[in-house]
Design an enzyme around this catalytic site. Structure first.
Site, PDB file in Angstrom:
ATOM      1  N   ASP A 158       0.868  -1.360  -0.165  1.00 38.44           N
ATOM      2  CA  ASP A 158      -0.274  -0.347   0.023  1.00 38.44           C
ATOM      3  C   ASP A 158       1.227   0.964  -0.078  1.00 38.44           C
ATOM      4  OD1 ASP A 158      -2.492   1.703   0.073  1.00 38.44           O
ATOM      5  OD2 ASP A 158      -2.509   1.845   2.294  1.00 38.44           O
ATOM      6  N   CYS A 212     -16.549  -8.104 -15.534  1.00 40.62           N
ATOM      7  CA  CYS A 212     -17.258  -7.303 -14.954  1.00 40.62           C
ATOM      8  C   CYS A 212     -18.578  -6.738 -16.359  1.00 40.62           C
ATOM      9  CB  CYS A 212     -17.125  -5.687 -14.559  1.00 40.62           C
ATOM     10  SG  CYS A 212     -15.929  -5.246 -13.984  1.00 40.62           S
ATOM     11  N   CYS A 215     -22.542  -4.922 -16.432  1.00 47.46           N
ATOM     12  CA  CYS A 215     -22.643  -4.627 -15.183  1.00 47.46           C
ATOM     13  C   CYS A 215     -22.217  -2.877 -14.949  1.00 47.46           C
ATOM     14  CB  CYS A 215     -22.257  -5.464 -14.054  1.00 47.46           C
ATOM     15  SG  CYS A 215     -22.553  -5.141 -11.853  1.00 47.46           S
ATOM     16  N   CYS A 222     -22.201   5.002  -6.658  1.00 47.75           N
ATOM     17  CA  CYS A 222     -21.140   6.197  -6.651  1.00 47.75           C
ATOM     18  C   CYS A 222     -22.189   7.579  -5.753  1.00 47.75           C
ATOM     19  CB  CYS A 222     -19.873   6.714  -7.276  1.00 47.75           C
ATOM     20  SG  CYS A 222     -19.077   8.062  -6.780  1.00 47.75           S
ATOM     21  N   CYS A 238     -14.447  11.575  -4.228  1.00 42.60           N
ATOM     22  CA  CYS A 238     -14.355  10.318  -4.286  1.00 42.60           C
ATOM     23  C   CYS A 238     -14.681  10.640  -2.814  1.00 42.60           C
ATOM     24  CB  CYS A 238     -13.168   9.620  -4.538  1.00 42.60           C
ATOM     25  SG  CYS A 238     -12.943   8.045  -3.395  1.00 42.60           S
ATOM     26  N   CYS A 265     -15.553   5.422   1.986  1.00 45.42           N
ATOM     27  CA  CYS A 265     -16.930   4.819   1.168  1.00 45.42           C
ATOM     28  C   CYS A 265     -16.573   2.843   1.001  1.00 45.42           C
ATOM     29  CB  CYS A 265     -17.289   5.711   0.658  1.00 45.42           C
ATOM     30  SG  CYS A 265     -18.502   5.364  -0.175  1.00 45.42           S
ATOM     31  N   CYS A 268     -19.289   1.351  -3.758  1.00 50.12           N
ATOM     32  CA  CYS A 268     -18.682   0.692  -4.657  1.00 50.12           C
ATOM     33  C   CYS A 268     -18.703  -0.764  -5.016  1.00 50.12           C
ATOM     34  CB  CYS A 268     -17.731   1.760  -5.892  1.00 50.12           C
ATOM     35  SG  CYS A 268     -16.069   1.675  -5.148  1.00 50.12           S
ATOM     36  N   CYS A 272     -21.396  -4.713  -5.625  1.00 49.87           N
ATOM     37  CA  CYS A 272     -20.346  -5.317  -6.499  1.00 49.87           C
ATOM     38  C   CYS A 272     -20.745  -7.123  -6.565  1.00 49.87           C
ATOM     39  CB  CYS A 272     -18.301  -5.395  -6.205  1.00 49.87           C
ATOM     40  SG  CYS A 272     -18.186  -7.013  -7.326  1.00 49.87           S
TER      41      CYS A 272
END
Length: 370
Positions: A158, A212, A215, A222, A238, A265, A268, A272
């Site tokens: 990260d 994906c 979709c 969002c 965002c 958040c 999104c 899924c």
């Protein structure tokens, strides 16, 4: 002049080395899973021109907002060789933090604040990096014993200038979804990623395939319109960026969209469809949510001073944003709550020494008094 049988001998030797490396990779995966990683793959340490071009275009359009380190170290981020020229392979790994409960269930509970699932437990940086280091030591030791080395390694998770998600996709952990995060057929959108760069030339895994399809649930979910197009995120809009990285007052156009989100958040990710395959069975104990962070009451959070904030979020990734930015977020949530009784906690913050807190308090008072 060809010597009879010489090519066969050479191919046999190459085949032997390949078989030895393949067996080694299988054992590395087994060790990784024993350490808590649920996703594993190997990618070549080379630049992927399409991904590098996308990074450049994203930066040129200013979609990284105030995250200057993205621009400053873009030359390191484009390719593993930009960070370490001697690297030949990247071992990509994932730990699941799939939640047991629906992250959207508190969307209308306006008296509480919503904290992103990943931040409700212990700081994942510590847990993932500790396991990465253990695995890296094992790789170095075993590579020497099995004569497949010597192996030099570097570990990242990260905070380093590493294109984690494209590398994870190249290593077969999944694919980058339209929300730009990793999606796994087995673990949904809930994976912490880590990488081990190594000088070993390991056999590569089959890259992940985008599933994906048509979709667009993540795009529709969002609350601030942060996706100008599928597979592209504008950080300036965002909620995760605004509540965590953005300093100072959040632009007014986004404040209502924050709802009761006070740190990050999940919207999104949570919508899924692939999450139906995710299981909490393999979630590390450290990632399980702390009771006091699952549905914290805004009235209590608004009363936090610096000492109280540090005590509450000791060992949490939330601690790094500091009390002022966190209370600022809670004030926006209070303003969106429709709960006038919160004025008792909001009004004293009009005189807060931090300008962004005072500004957020004024906005909340105006909203709560109509």
């Amino acid at each position: 002049m060809n010597v009879p049988g010489s090519n066969d001998s050479g191919n046999a030797g190459a085949g032997s080395v390949k078989a030895k490396l393949s067996a080694f990779v299988r054992d590395v995966e087994a060790e990784a899973r024993a350490l808590g990683f649920c996703a594993f793959g190997v990618a070549p340490a080379q630049e992927e021109p399409t991904q590098a071009a996308r990074l450049d275009a994203w930066l040129e359009q200013g979609m990284h907002a105030t995250m200057g380190w993205m621009q400053d170290r873009a030359h390191h981020r484009r390719s593993p060789h930009g960070l370490w020229p001697e690297a030949k392979s990247v071992i990509a790994l994932g730990m699941s933090y799939a939640p047991a409960a629906d992250p959207l269930r508190l969307a209308e509970a306006r008296q509480v604040g919503r904290i992103s699932v990943y931040a409700q437990g212990a700081d994942y940086h510590d847990t993932v990096k500790k396991a990465l280091k253990q695995l890296a030591r094992w790789i170095v030791s075993e590579a020497d014993k099995r004569a497949v080395g010597p192996a030099d390694v570097k570990v990242f998770t990260d905070t380093a200038p590493v294109m984690e998600k494209p590398l994870a996709a190249a290593a077969g952990l999944g694919w980058q979804g339209k929300h730009t995060n990793m999606v796994s057929r087995e673990h949904g959108s809930w994976l912490f990623l880590g990488e081990i760069y190594t000088t070993l030339d390991l056999p590569a895994s089959t890259p992940g395939r985008d599933r994906c399809g048509s979709c667009h649930a993540c795009q529709d979910a969002c609350p601030t319109g942060a996706f100008p197009a599928p597979y592209r995120l504008d950080a300036r809009r965002c909620v995760s960026y605004l509540t965590i990285e953005h300093k100072g007052p959040i632009p007014e156009e986004f404040r209502v969209g924050l709802g009761n989100r006070i740190y990050g958040c999940d919207d999104c990710l949570a919508v899924c469809p692939w999450n139906k395959f995710a299981s909490t069975a393999r979630v590390m104990k450290a990632f399980l949510p702390r009771g006091e962070l699952v549905a914290p009451r805004l009235a209590e959070l608004l009363a936090l001073d610096d000492a109280g904030f540090r005590q509450l979020f000791s060992g949490s990734p939330i601690k790094r944003i500091g009390r002022d930015r966190f209370v600022r977020n809670c004030l926006y949530a209070a303003g969106n709550s429709g709960q006038p009784e919160l004025l008792a906690q909001v009004e004293p913050l009009l005189a807060d020494p931090d300008p962004s807190v005072a500004d957020a308090a004024a906005w909340a008072v105006e909203r709560l008094t109509g």
